[in-house]
Design a protein around this motif. Structure first.
Motif, short mmCIF file in Angstrom:
data_model
loop_
_atom_site.label_atom_id
_atom_site.label_comp_id
_atom_site.label_asym_id
_atom_site.label_seq_id
_atom_site.Cartn_x
_atom_site.Cartn_y
_atom_site.Cartn_z
N LEU A 1 10.83 26.37 3.76
CA LEU A 1 9.42 26.28 4.15
C LEU A 1 8.63 25.36 3.24
O LEU A 1 7.51 24.99 3.57
CB LEU A 1 8.78 27.68 4.13
CG LEU A 1 9.29 28.69 5.15
CD1 LEU A 1 8.59 30.02 4.96
CD2 LEU A 1 9.09 28.18 6.57
N LEU A 2 9.22 24.99 2.11
CA LEU A 2 8.50 24.17 1.14
C LEU A 2 8.30 22.74 1.64
O LEU A 2 7.21 22.17 1.49
CB LEU A 2 9.25 24.17 -0.18
CG LEU A 2 8.56 23.51 -1.37
CD1 LEU A 2 7.25 24.23 -1.69
CD2 LEU A 2 9.46 23.48 -2.58
N THR A 3 9.33 22.16 2.25
CA THR A 3 9.26 20.76 2.68
C THR A 3 8.15 20.51 3.69
O THR A 3 7.36 19.57 3.53
CB THR A 3 10.62 20.30 3.23
OG1 THR A 3 11.61 20.46 2.21
CG2 THR A 3 10.56 18.85 3.66
N PRO A 4 8.03 21.29 4.78
CA PRO A 4 6.93 21.01 5.72
C PRO A 4 5.55 21.38 5.19
O PRO A 4 4.56 20.88 5.72
CB PRO A 4 7.30 21.86 6.95
CG PRO A 4 8.15 22.96 6.42
CD PRO A 4 8.92 22.37 5.27
N CYS A 5 5.48 22.24 4.16
CA CYS A 5 4.17 22.59 3.58
C CYS A 5 3.65 21.49 2.67
O CYS A 5 2.43 21.38 2.47
CB CYS A 5 4.26 23.90 2.81
SG CYS A 5 4.31 25.38 3.84
N CYS A 6 4.55 20.70 2.09
CA CYS A 6 4.15 19.66 1.14
C CYS A 6 3.83 18.35 1.85
O CYS A 6 4.22 18.12 2.99
CB CYS A 6 5.26 19.44 0.10
SG CYS A 6 5.51 20.83 -1.02
N HIS A 7 3.11 17.49 1.15
CA HIS A 7 2.68 16.20 1.66
C HIS A 7 3.62 15.13 1.10
O HIS A 7 3.41 14.62 0.00
CB HIS A 7 1.23 15.92 1.29
CG HIS A 7 0.27 16.89 1.89
ND1 HIS A 7 0.23 18.22 1.53
CD2 HIS A 7 -0.70 16.73 2.84
CE1 HIS A 7 -0.71 18.84 2.22
NE2 HIS A 7 -1.29 17.96 3.02
N GLY A 8 4.68 14.84 1.85
CA GLY A 8 5.70 13.92 1.38
C GLY A 8 5.32 12.47 1.57
O GLY A 8 4.28 12.12 2.16
#
Length: 684
Positions: A151-158
């Motif tokens: 869940l961390l990847t889609p919550c962060c602004h990459g």
């Protein structure tokens, strides 16, 4: 369905209409193309499901202790439910993938990671038959992954230009939906089962780009260009385009265009022009800066092909707003080139608006805050809790400034809603990096108490926080409390002037009212304390939900052994900051074992195992790395950063012969994740 006119020129008014019908019927050609499940291709190698389709809107998990949201699979705690308990979203996803494989004439070797993925793989395997498997089809590997494993990847602004576009640009409004008609009896039984996902149609306000307010030009010349643009935009809706053109002509001659979405908008994918598709596919594999440079290169090549000149300074290795805007307008001056190069015009306009300072400042502020949280996880829980508390306090300070909030938000200052999303990121990071923390949360009681008080104070200062489900029932009271406190603050300044009148002759008339004023003050204090106690109860529920997020690594069985977080076979630099999709593909393509990865045997495979296996004719378990075509489908959704990381894993594996396809339930942005975790589409 239209009848073609006959060569003899007869019509229905003639004496013998039967001859006409017979003549017309012989020339009528009917062609029916049917595909049972619809997908939204972002590029030839990436697709998602329609946001307003039945598959994407069906819930993926019912409300129980392992669920986070109806739009996300439950935590992979080891349960594998019966067919009767499988949510409609899993069943419809299995049917979609099965029909997708049959239409592509592929024989799928199914691998799954996560409880929901296992359920989908089992349904697909049960749908297969001896006839389906025995036919000569091209073999392909299907890798199913649960979104809740990362869940961390889609919550962060990459660092992805595509993710920035879908987050910063406006979307089309949802069409009228009828959950009572769409939802089945099983869906309605669970209550919050109907998902309202944001439409994927990104609208590009082209009017403000094509309109040149700073330069003295002939508005009629611009009107001619836009007329050609509308003519080639969508030929099936010419009447409405003519009406829009008339409105645009009136606006251009009267005043500058500010209502950009009402006149002319573009789409991120040009369906009428195939050139827009490979452009978007190339951007999916690029970071933000590299993608912007690629768009600039495409514009320069297009201008050379059209023999158009641009009087603007160009610096190599740098993309500026005036440069992009000048090149876009150079293509818009020619009617034919505007229609001919619609794909690159739309994509360049989207890049221009995405990289604008007013829209990119907030994204950059998110990236900076997420880096600080990530660095703090390498220290102590006190350091991470202090950083989270600082973000909350800054957002509370922003809310207390009132009218200045909107101006500061445009400059990149994060709101309370943004700070709560960063709080979700911080708790997930704490759960991954501090596994020895208590079961009630990754932080100590003192640290969490300070965080709770900070959240309570911030909500009291900014009660208009929208889309936060845990505040249901208190929004009106919070706004009323803030409106009561504001007049008290303003009257403090005028109280000094009122004190001058204390020596008036009418002071005896006010005698006896002091007790009533004290009673009103005591009542207001009591109401304020009662509201604060109720708010603290709501915030306690919010922190219990954060504890569940911090236990993702412990509750998700495939993540417990740490094979998808760190491994001796891979360097720390390779895994640092990467999502689960990259880590999983890296291990699979290197033919390392992945604990929890399950292979679903086909009908023939099960027959060999149970029957012919007795005679030594059993089949060996296939490997996903042996397939030349690999389809990765993330149940719950994907984002642009994961697509780029998946391609990086493929290129680093040294297997150029593998054709990789990436799909997901929907395209996720950080705002979508906030809505799924804390908004109306959550179980908090």
């Amino acid at each position: 369905m239209n009848f073609e006119a006959s060569s003899s020129g007869r019509n229905l008014n003639e004496d013998n209409p039967l001859d006409y019908i017979e003549d017309a019927g012989s020339k009528m050609v009917v062609s029916v193309h049917h595909f049972p499940m619809i997908l939204c291709p972002i590029s030839p190698r990436v697709f998602v499901l329609p946001s307003e389709g039945l598959v994407a809107e069906a819930y993926l998990s019912a409300e129980h202790e392992d669920s986070l949201s109806p739009g996300l699979p439950p935590l992979s705690s080891g349960w594998l439910s019966n067919a009767d308990d499988v949510p409609p979203g899993a069943t419809l996803t299995a049917h979609f993938l099965y029909h997708f494989a049959s239409k592509m004439d592929l024989k799928m070797e199914i691998f799954s990671l996560g409880d929901m993925s296992k359920a989908v793989g089992k349904i697909m395997t049960d749908m297969s038959s001896l006839y389906d498997v025995g036919r000569r089809k091209r073999s392909a590997g299907l890798l199913l992954i649960d979104r809740t494993l990362d869940l961390l990847t889609p919550c962060c602004h990459g660092d992805s230009l595509i993710d920035r576009m879908f987050s910063c640009l406006p979307r089309r409004n949802r069409t009228a939906s009828y959950p009572q008609v769409k939802g089945s009896g099983t869906q309605l039984k669970h209550g919050t089962s109907y998902l309202q996902r944001a439409p994927l149609d990104v609208l590009i306000p082209l009017t403000e780009i094509l309109y040149e307010e700073d330069h003295k030009i002939d508005n009629f010349h611009l009107l001619e260009s836009v007329e050609a643009f509308l003519g080639g935009w969508n030929s099936s809706d010419s009447d409405s385009q003519i009406a829009d053109l008339i409105k645009l002509g009136q606006i251009l001659h009267e005043k500058p265009v500010h209502s950009d979405l009402e006149v002319l908008t573009g789409s991120i994918i040009s369906s009428e022009n195939f050139r827009g598709t490979p452009f978007l596919e190339a951007l999916l594999d690029r970071r933000t800066k590299d993608g912007a440079l690629l768009v600039k290169k495409w514009l320069q090549e297009t201008l050379r092909r059209e023999n158009a000149t641009v009087n603007v300074k160009s610096r190599p290795g740098l993309v500026t707003k005036p440069e992009l805007q000048a090149m876009i307008k150079a293509l818009a001056r020619s009617q034919s080139s505007l229609v001919r190069n619609k794909g690159i015009v739309q994509l360049a306009s989207a890049t221009l608006l995405t990289l604008d300072e007013s829209t990119s400042a907030k994204w950059d502020a998110f990236i900076s805050a997420e880096k600080i949280l990530s660095v703090s996880t390498g220290e102590t829980t006190q350091s991470l809790a202090a950083q989270i508390g600082d973000l909350i306090n800054k957002s509370a300070l922003l809310g207390s400034h009132g009218n200045k909030a909107k101006k500061e938000l445009s400059q990149g200052v994060l709101s309370l809603q943004d700070a709560l999303l960063l709080m979700v990121v911080g708790y997930i990071l704490a759960g991954e990096n501090f596994p020895t923390s208590g079961s009630d949360g990754p932080f100590s009681w003192q640290e969490e108490h300070l965080l709770k008080e900070a959240v309570v104070d911030a909500i009291l200062e900014n009660p208009s926080v929208a889309k936060l489900k845990f505040l249901d029932g208190l929004r009106e009271e919070l706004e009323a409390n803030l409106s009561k406190s504001k007049p008290e603050e303003t009257t403090k300044e005028t109280s000094k002037q009122l004190d001058i009148d204390d020596f008036d002759d009418d002071q005896w008339g006010k005698w006896g009212d002091e007790d009533a004023d004290d009673a009103n003050k005591n009542e207001q204090v009591y109401d304020g304390m009662q509201l604060k106690l109720e708010l603290r109860d709501k915030v306690d529920l919010f922190f219990k939900f954060l504890h569940k997020l911090s236990n993702l690594k412990r509750k998700n069985l495939p993540l417990r052994d740490g094979s998808l977080t760190m491994e001796a076979n891979f360097s720390e630099d390779t895994y640092m900051g990467k999502g689960v999709l990259y880590k999983l593909l890296t291990r699979v393509l290197s033919k390392f074992d992945v604990p929890g990865l399950e292979y679903h045997s086909s009908t023939v495979g099960r027959l060999f195992k149970s029957g012919f296996g007795r005679f030594g004719l059993g089949q060996a378990k296939p490997s996903l790395a042996d397939q030349n075509v690999i389809l990765v489908f993330v149940i719950g959704g994907i984002n642009g950063l994961e697509v780029r990381e998946a391609q990086e894993a493929l290129s680093e594996s040294g297997r150029p012969d593998i054709e990789l396809l990436v799909g997901g339930t929907t395209l996720l942005t950080p705002d979508n994740m906030l809505d799924l975790l804390l908004g109306d589409c959550s179980y908090i």
